[in-house]
Design an enzyme around this catalytic site. Structure first.
Site, short mmCIF file in Angstrom:
data_model
loop_
_atom_site.label_atom_id
_atom_site.label_comp_id
_atom_site.label_asym_id
_atom_site.label_seq_id
_atom_site.Cartn_x
_atom_site.Cartn_y
_atom_site.Cartn_z
CE LYS A 246 -3.13 2.57 3.05
NZ LYS A 246 -3.77 2.61 4.39
CG ASP A 251 -5.65 8.32 4.12
OD1 ASP A 251 -6.56 8.87 3.46
OD2 ASP A 251 -5.85 7.46 4.99
CE LYS A 258 -6.44 9.34 7.51
NZ LYS A 258 -6.86 8.15 8.27
CG ASP A 269 -1.95 5.36 4.89
OD1 ASP A 269 -1.80 4.35 5.59
OD2 ASP A 269 -3.06 5.70 4.41
CG ASP A 328 -9.80 7.61 6.71
OD1 ASP A 328 -8.80 7.70 5.98
OD2 ASP A 328 -9.75 7.68 7.95
CD GLU A 330 -6.90 5.30 2.43
OE1 GLU A 330 -5.74 4.93 2.72
OE2 GLU A 330 -7.76 5.55 3.30
NE ARG A 332 -10.43 -1.11 4.39
CZ ARG A 332 -10.90 -1.25 5.63
NH1 ARG A 332 -12.03 -1.91 5.85
NH2 ARG A 332 -10.25 -0.73 6.64
#
Length: 484
Positions: A246, A251, A258, A269, A328, A330, A332
């Site tokens: 990933k 993010d 967030k 991230d 959020d 995202e 996955r």
């Protein structure tokens, strides 16, 4: 730092400082010269003490386990990093395996010496340059095999440097580290390594491949996405292991924005993709007889008028439809399409790495990664093979009841659970929807959200990135290379 072993007694080797590990508060072994000084300093075999008269640094460690040797080496570096010490000598300290004993000490020195000071006006560099081991060994009455020792020194440097390479990527700020930057770093790394190639694919390729979940996440970013594919392919590869990382270079949470406090550290991230780069680097330099792929989904998750929205339904590359209830969740979505593409290359083992869920951190704390998948034997074997690496893992088990929580009446799967509980496992079960039947038993999901980036120092890790995933997976690859 340079590491070497010399076939001479410790007192015949020249160095600025002698390092002595004091094990289990045993103050009677041959390397200790300053027992009379200990009362003055209050040294009882724990902590550390530097005796200037004999130029000896004593570091207390609990035992000769590999992790204790790493921690001891890190403490030694901490003690001398601001001093005018250019060289350290020490005897050989052996645990169960000679190679691993030397390797662990080297890892501790290099990992402990890392510093991300790129943006500081004043940079204080350590003067320590040389670490010299003597073949003298008294604690276990063993004869040192110099070949094993030198292999340990070499492997320790490769693995620790690969980990620090990953730390630099994770720590880099989002203004600088965009998907294009990650792609360029991957291409430059491939040029430096033996038997490594790199291909980078743009948004037009993603459209052609129907990677709509990946594209949806990127939609509101001004920085275009990149799909990065690196391959380390030695001549006599015995297995093909594919890592999917990933790579959210930032993010914000998207429209499910967030809170400000949670948005800080989101430069981390990209830790899964960064770890995959470090693994490729390490595998090539270790010259493992394993074909290793790193497939990275690099993008940002931002806000804007064209952002993807809660209530959207996205058709993934694998043909599985996804209802979005939270933008959020995202990572996955990016992994879903990347895992689909990765399976086209027919892996023997498929591993994804991601800072995927805060739920994993809640469940395990900040220092431990969660391991998931359908194959219980594969997960247990992984834990066994990485036990010497120093990275902490716990296995989470899938169950059919949690599968019910990601069902939705309007799509094949929902991107978040209908419950606040079990979020790490339900995220893993979401990814499982994109694993083909023939690969179910070959796949592992590694949620590294806890240790990937911690805002305080711990062990031999500094504030910030730890390079989570690099060491444990390199140890794993090394072990399966032996078996193949």
């Amino acid at each position: 730092m340079k590491f070497e072993i010399i076939n001479q007694p410790l007192d015949q080797i020249q160095a600025d400082l002698t390092l002595v590990f004091v094990i289990d508060k045993n103050l009677k072994h041959k390397f200790i010269k300053d027992e009379k000084e200990f009362d003055f300093f209050g040294f009882d075999g724990s902590g550390s003490v530097l005796i200037q008269k004999t130029k000896t640094l004593y570091i207390g460690i609990e035992n000769l386990d590999y992790e204790e040797l790493r921690l001891g080496a890190c403490k030694a570096f901490e003690a001398v990093k601001s001093l005018n010490i250019k060289s350290i000598k020490l005897a050989s300290y052996l645990s169960k395996c000679q190679k691993m004993s030397f390797q662990s000490i080297v890892e501790g020195f290099i990992l402990g010496s890392y510093e991300f000071n790129k943006y500081k006006k004043e940079k204080k560099e350590s003067k320590l340059q040389n670490i010299i081991f003597s073949t003298q060994e008294e604690l276990n009455d063993e004869t040192i095999d110099v070949n094993k020792a030198e292999l340990g020194l070499k492997n320790g440097q490769i693995i620790a440097n690969a980990t620090n390479f990953t730390k630099n990527i994770v720590n880099e700020i989002p203004e600088i580290y965009t998907p294009i930057k990650m792609a360029n770093d991957a291409k430059n790394l491939a040029k430096e390594l033996k038997n490594v190639t790199c291909e980078v694919y743009d948004e037009e390729f993603l459209k052609k491949e129907n990677m709509n979940a990946f594209l949806a996440v990127n939609r509101a970013s001004v920085h275009p996405p990149r799909l990065i594919h690196m391959i380390y392919k030695p001549q006599n590869a015995k297995k093909r292991v594919i890592f999917v990382g990933k790579g959210l270079t930032y993010d914000s949470g998207g429209l499910s924005l967030k809170p400000a406090d949670y948005m800080v550290t989101m430069k981390a991230d990209k830790s899964g993709a960064a770890a995959a780069l470090g693994i490729i680097k390490g595998a090539s330099e270790l010259e493992l007889d394993i074909e290793v792929h790193a497939i990275l989904g690099a993008t940002e998750n931002m806000i804007g008028g064209n952002a993807y929205k809660p209530d959207d339904v996205i058709m993934s590359r694998e043909g599985v439809s996804i209802e979005v209830k939270n933008t959020d969740a995202e990572g996955r979505l990016v992994l879903a399409d990347c895992l689909s593409w990765a399976q086209d290359f027919k892996p023997d083992i498929l591993i994804d790495m991601a800072t995927l869920t805060g739920a994993c951190v809640v469940g395990l704390g900040e220092y431990t990664s969660g391991i998931m998948g359908n194959n219980e034997e594969l997960k247990e074997d992984f834990r066994k093979k990485i036990s010497k690496s120093g990275e902490l893992t716990t296995i989470f088990h899938f169950n059919k009841h949690l599968k019910e929580l990601i069902k939705t009446p309007i799509a094949d799967v929902c991107n978040i659970s209908s419950s606040r509980y079990g979020g790490a496992i339900t995220a893993g079960l979401f990814l499982d929807k994109f694993i083909r039947d023939e690969n179910k038993q070959k796949w592992m999901h590694q949620d590294i959200a806890g240790p990937a980036y911690v805002q305080k120092a711990w062990g031999y890790n500094q504030h910030g990135a730890s390079g989570a995933g690099v060491r444990m997976n390199l140890y794993y690859l090394n072990e399966i290379a032996k078996e193949a």
